[in-house]
Design a protein around this motif. Structure first.
Motif, mmCIF file in Angstrom:
data_model
loop_
_atom_site.group_PDB
_atom_site.id
_atom_site.type_symbol
_atom_site.label_atom_id
_atom_site.label_comp_id
_atom_site.label_asym_id
_atom_site.label_seq_id
_atom_site.Cartn_x
_atom_site.Cartn_y
_atom_site.Cartn_z
ATOM 1 N N VAL A 1 0.696 -1.101 0.104
ATOM 2 C CA VAL A 1 -0.217 -0.148 0.208
ATOM 3 C C VAL A 1 0.937 1.007 0.063
ATOM 4 O O VAL A 1 1.804 1.379 1.040
ATOM 5 C CB VAL A 1 -0.814 0.115 1.187
ATOM 6 C CG1 VAL A 1 -1.908 1.175 1.189
ATOM 7 C CG2 VAL A 1 -1.641 -1.155 1.335
ATOM 8 N N ILE A 2 0.756 2.211 -1.084
ATOM 9 C CA ILE A 2 1.543 3.448 -1.145
ATOM 10 C C ILE A 2 0.608 4.540 -1.155
ATOM 11 O O ILE A 2 -0.138 4.785 -2.039
ATOM 12 C CB ILE A 2 2.314 3.280 -2.523
ATOM 13 C CG1 ILE A 2 3.486 2.031 -2.476
ATOM 14 C CG2 ILE A 2 3.258 4.479 -2.449
ATOM 15 C CD1 ILE A 2 3.686 1.726 -3.813
ATOM 16 N N GLU A 3 0.300 5.264 0.243
ATOM 17 C CA GLU A 3 -0.189 6.307 0.156
ATOM 18 C C GLU A 3 0.670 7.475 -0.189
ATOM 19 O O GLU A 3 1.663 7.458 0.238
ATOM 20 C CB GLU A 3 -0.413 6.522 1.564
ATOM 21 C CG GLU A 3 -1.487 7.962 1.919
ATOM 22 C CD GLU A 3 -1.926 8.076 3.285
ATOM 23 O OE1 GLU A 3 -2.262 7.285 4.115
ATOM 24 O OE2 GLU A 3 -2.289 9.209 3.569
ATOM 25 N N ILE A 4 -0.114 8.254 -1.064
ATOM 26 C CA ILE A 4 0.634 9.671 -1.408
ATOM 27 C C ILE A 4 -0.223 10.607 -0.954
ATOM 28 O O ILE A 4 -1.324 11.011 -1.411
ATOM 29 C CB ILE A 4 0.774 9.759 -3.061
ATOM 30 C CG1 ILE A 4 1.246 8.470 -3.673
ATOM 31 C CG2 ILE A 4 1.585 10.964 -3.189
ATOM 32 C CD1 ILE A 4 2.855 8.147 -3.786
ATOM 33 N N VAL A 5 0.387 11.484 0.135
ATOM 34 C CA VAL A 5 -0.521 12.646 0.490
ATOM 35 C C VAL A 5 -0.252 13.657 -0.529
ATOM 36 O O VAL A 5 0.885 14.089 -1.173
ATOM 37 C CB VAL A 5 0.159 13.122 1.958
ATOM 38 C CG1 VAL A 5 -0.748 14.391 2.510
ATOM 39 C CG2 VAL A 5 0.314 11.698 2.922
ATOM 40 N N SER A 6 -1.400 14.289 -0.908
ATOM 41 C CA SER A 6 -1.392 14.941 -2.213
ATOM 42 C C SER A 6 -2.398 16.403 -2.066
ATOM 43 O O SER A 6 -2.875 16.653 -0.900
ATOM 44 C CB SER A 6 -2.205 14.071 -3.334
ATOM 45 O OG SER A 6 -1.445 12.943 -3.673
ATOM 46 N N THR A 7 -2.277 17.088 -2.818
ATOM 47 C CA THR A 7 -2.949 18.357 -3.087
ATOM 48 C C THR A 7 -4.034 18.093 -3.927
ATOM 49 O O THR A 7 -4.147 17.653 -5.063
ATOM 50 C CB THR A 7 -1.938 19.707 -3.316
ATOM 51 O OG1 THR A 7 -1.725 19.498 -4.797
ATOM 52 C CG2 THR A 7 -0.758 19.687 -2.444
ATOM 53 N N CYS A 8 -5.334 18.834 -3.727
ATOM 54 C CA CYS A 8 -6.191 19.295 -4.656
ATOM 55 C C CYS A 8 -6.523 20.631 -4.625
ATOM 56 O O CYS A 8 -7.241 21.154 -3.941
ATOM 57 C CB CYS A 8 -7.529 18.377 -4.394
ATOM 58 S SG CYS A 8 -8.896 19.111 -5.427
ATOM 59 N N ASN A 9 -5.629 21.399 -5.506
ATOM 60 C CA ASN A 9 -5.397 22.787 -5.235
ATOM 61 C C ASN A 9 -7.024 23.507 -5.601
ATOM 62 O O ASN A 9 -7.590 24.510 -4.998
ATOM 63 C CB ASN A 9 -4.366 23.556 -6.220
ATOM 64 C CG ASN A 9 -4.339 23.241 -7.357
ATOM 65 O OD1 ASN A 9 -5.145 23.747 -8.120
ATOM 66 N ND2 ASN A 9 -3.705 22.424 -7.780
ATOM 67 N N SER A 10 -7.550 22.911 -6.670
ATOM 68 C CA SER A 10 -8.913 23.318 -7.066
ATOM 69 C C SER A 10 -9.805 23.364 -5.844
ATOM 70 O O SER A 10 -10.562 24.317 -5.552
ATOM 71 C CB SER A 10 -9.721 22.836 -8.113
ATOM 72 O OG SER A 10 -8.618 23.116 -9.389
ATOM 73 N N GLY A 11 -10.081 22.150 -5.208
ATOM 74 C CA GLY A 11 -10.923 21.889 -4.272
ATOM 75 C C GLY A 11 -10.409 22.684 -2.918
ATOM 76 O O GLY A 11 -11.335 23.048 -2.176
ATOM 77 N N TRP A 12 -9.229 22.710 -2.733
ATOM 78 C CA TRP A 12 -8.875 23.386 -1.646
ATOM 79 C C TRP A 12 -8.688 24.923 -1.757
ATOM 80 O O TRP A 12 -8.771 25.627 -0.888
ATOM 81 C CB TRP A 12 -7.300 23.206 -1.246
ATOM 82 C CG TRP A 12 -7.161 21.607 -1.087
ATOM 83 C CD1 TRP A 12 -8.023 20.580 -0.983
ATOM 84 C CD2 TRP A 12 -5.942 21.173 -0.224
ATOM 85 N NE1 TRP A 12 -7.237 19.490 -0.344
ATOM 86 C CE2 TRP A 12 -6.127 19.923 -0.139
ATOM 87 C CE3 TRP A 12 -4.597 21.640 -0.173
ATOM 88 C CZ2 TRP A 12 -5.079 19.088 0.412
ATOM 89 C CZ3 TRP A 12 -3.515 20.657 0.138
ATOM 90 C CH2 TRP A 12 -3.664 19.463 0.558
ATOM 91 N N LYS A 13 -8.907 25.362 -3.036
ATOM 92 C CA LYS A 13 -9.248 26.889 -3.096
ATOM 93 C C LYS A 13 -7.805 27.596 -3.048
ATOM 94 O O LYS A 13 -7.942 28.729 -2.278
ATOM 95 C CB LYS A 13 -10.390 27.492 -2.637
ATOM 96 C CG LYS A 13 -11.677 26.587 -2.856
ATOM 97 C CD LYS A 13 -12.818 27.594 -2.883
ATOM 98 C CE LYS A 13 -14.040 26.710 -3.220
ATOM 99 N NZ LYS A 13 -14.083 25.746 -4.284
ATOM 100 N N MET A 14 -6.837 27.046 -3.361
ATOM 101 C CA MET A 14 -5.497 27.703 -3.034
ATOM 102 C C MET A 14 -4.676 27.529 -4.609
ATOM 103 O O MET A 14 -5.089 26.583 -5.372
ATOM 104 C CB MET A 14 -4.680 27.100 -2.196
ATOM 105 C CG MET A 14 -5.244 27.117 -0.734
ATOM 106 S SD MET A 14 -4.198 25.967 0.349
ATOM 107 C CE MET A 14 -5.571 25.750 1.348
ATOM 108 N N THR A 15 -3.351 28.432 -4.676
ATOM 109 C CA THR A 15 -2.634 27.996 -5.727
ATOM 110 C C THR A 15 -1.901 26.900 -5.639
ATOM 111 O O THR A 15 -1.942 26.198 -4.512
ATOM 112 C CB THR A 15 -1.583 29.119 -6.170
ATOM 113 O OG1 THR A 15 -0.621 29.068 -5.033
ATOM 114 C CG2 THR A 15 -2.228 30.542 -6.040
ATOM 115 N N PRO A 16 -1.411 25.993 -6.508
ATOM 116 C CA PRO A 16 -0.741 24.768 -6.299
ATOM 117 C C PRO A 16 0.450 25.071 -5.465
ATOM 118 O O PRO A 16 0.840 24.159 -4.424
ATOM 119 C CB PRO A 16 -0.048 24.465 -7.924
ATOM 120 C CG PRO A 16 -1.102 25.118 -8.749
ATOM 121 C CD PRO A 16 -1.583 26.471 -8.058
#
Ligand SMILES: Cc1ncc(C[n+]2csc(CCOP(=O)(O)OP(=O)(O)O)c2C)c(N)n1
Ligand code: SF4
Ligand code: SF4
Lengths: 253, 75
Positions: free
Chosen positions: A215-230
């Protein structure tokens, strides 16, 4: 020496893997999904297993992963990727079989499939993109949404009294007998990208040995959903996601 | 000791102008162009060519695999 003199085939040190085809990816600018797709492509190319790898795509933003990665793919119903991968791997044990799933897919609707595939010790790789949100459907709260984190369905922030606690499903999977390699990585800078790639490679290599689930979890971003820039998203992730989902190997046997 | 010199080529049509390469570059080589590509994105380019050391940091972080990196040792 001019730039023109440097740009020659013999000086090339990094470029897009041929396994990632030329179709433009539909992901939002700066999305972690793209980086992880790229790493999978690089690992498949380096291991020279293009003919022997079968991916199972989720429901979520990565639903079209098969349009970009040039090898066999099966699309699964929402959350069912580990069950579909189980079937494929059992029928074709010589293949490298992996699932690619978001947190809504893996830790909400697919919780049962995830836990039971890991508990059976299926010889598959599960790549788990934890961006703390339902990206595809417009940024609703996911099981992994942090306490106080604002989403479309908890606009005042996740309230544990109403919404329960962030689900650290990867920590649960460590405890199951069937998992052999469980790790949590990220792809927010060049050092972490390299480490995440090594983890993905290790997962694929493991699946040949028949010793259980990786199992390889990648803690990731969703900048659109988070409403921030990348870039803001990466910084926010380091500050807020990492304390809840610490990076590193959790199990390696 | 030889000096390392690098250069990058950005696939400007794939680029989505996310700026992650710009942030990742330790030598502040990259910037977003004023021009846009067919999709309307300002794309990354080498604004400071001389500073590139070919470390590939930009390439590693690019979510759209837009960047090819070249590197030479200058005697
Ligand atoms: C059976 C079913 N229920 C609900 C949906 C709607 N739906 C599509 S994607 C999604 C969540 C995706 O979130 P996640 O797995 O976190 O992936 P991300 O988009 O963030 O990568 C949901 C609920 C669906 N397609 N099928
Ligand atoms: S909505 Fe979020 S997860 Fe989906 S492509 Fe955009 S940034 Fe990525
Ligand atoms: S990281 Fe890639 S997509 Fe983003 S601006 Fe740089 S070249 Fe373009």
């Amino acid at each position: 020496m001019t730039t023109k003199d440097i740009i020659k085939p013999e000086n090339l040190v990094y470029t897009k893997s041929r396994i990632l085809n030329d179709t433009p990816m539909h992901y939002c600018p700066g999305c972690s999904h793209g980086v992880v797709h790229k790493l999978i492509a690089e690992v498949v190319e380096e291991m020279d297993i293009q003919e022997d790898v079968i991916g199972v795509a989720p429901v979520g933003c990565a639903v079209f992963a098969y349009n970009y990665l040039d090898f066999d793919f099966q699309e699964a119903a929402h959350g069912r990727a580990p069950a579909v991968a189980t079937g494929i791997k059992r029928l074709m044990p010589e293949k490298y079989v992996f699932t690619y799933q978001g947190d809504g897919d893996l830790a909400a609707i697919g919780t049962a499939e995830t836990i039971h595939a890991c508990n059976r010790g299926e010889n598959i790789v599960i790549i788990f993109i934890n961006n703390g949100i339902y990206g595809m459907t417009g940024g609703q709260m996911a099981p992994t949404t942090l306490e106080g984190m604002k989403t479309a369905t908890c606009p005042y922030g996740r309230d544990t009294a109403i919404n329960g606690y962030p689900l650290n499903i990867t920590d649960l999977l460590v405890k199951l007998e069937g998992t052999r390699y469980v790790t949590r990585q990220s792809v927010h800078n060049s050092a972490s990208v390299r480490k995440a790639k090594n983890a993905i490679r290790k997962g694929f290599e493991n699946s040949k040995e028949g010793k259980g689930t990786s199992v390889i979890e990648i803690v990731s971003t969703c900048n659109s959903g988070w409403k921030m820039t990348p870039d803001q998203s990466n910084k926010w992730m380091v500050e807020n996601m990492f304390p809840a989902y610490p990076i590193g190997d959790l199990k390696d046997i | 000791m030889g000096k390392i010199k690098g250069a990058v080529v950005v696939n400007t049509e794939r680029c989505k102008g996310c700026e992650l390469c710009i942030v990742a570059c330790p030598s502040k080589v990259l910037a977003l162009s004023k021009q846009v590509n067919a999709k309307g994105y300002n794309f990354a380019y080498m604004a400071n060519e001389d500073a590139c050391v070919g470390c590939s940091a930009c390439g590693y972080v690019c979510p759209d695999a837009c960047i090819s990196v070249y590197k030479v040792k200058v005697e």
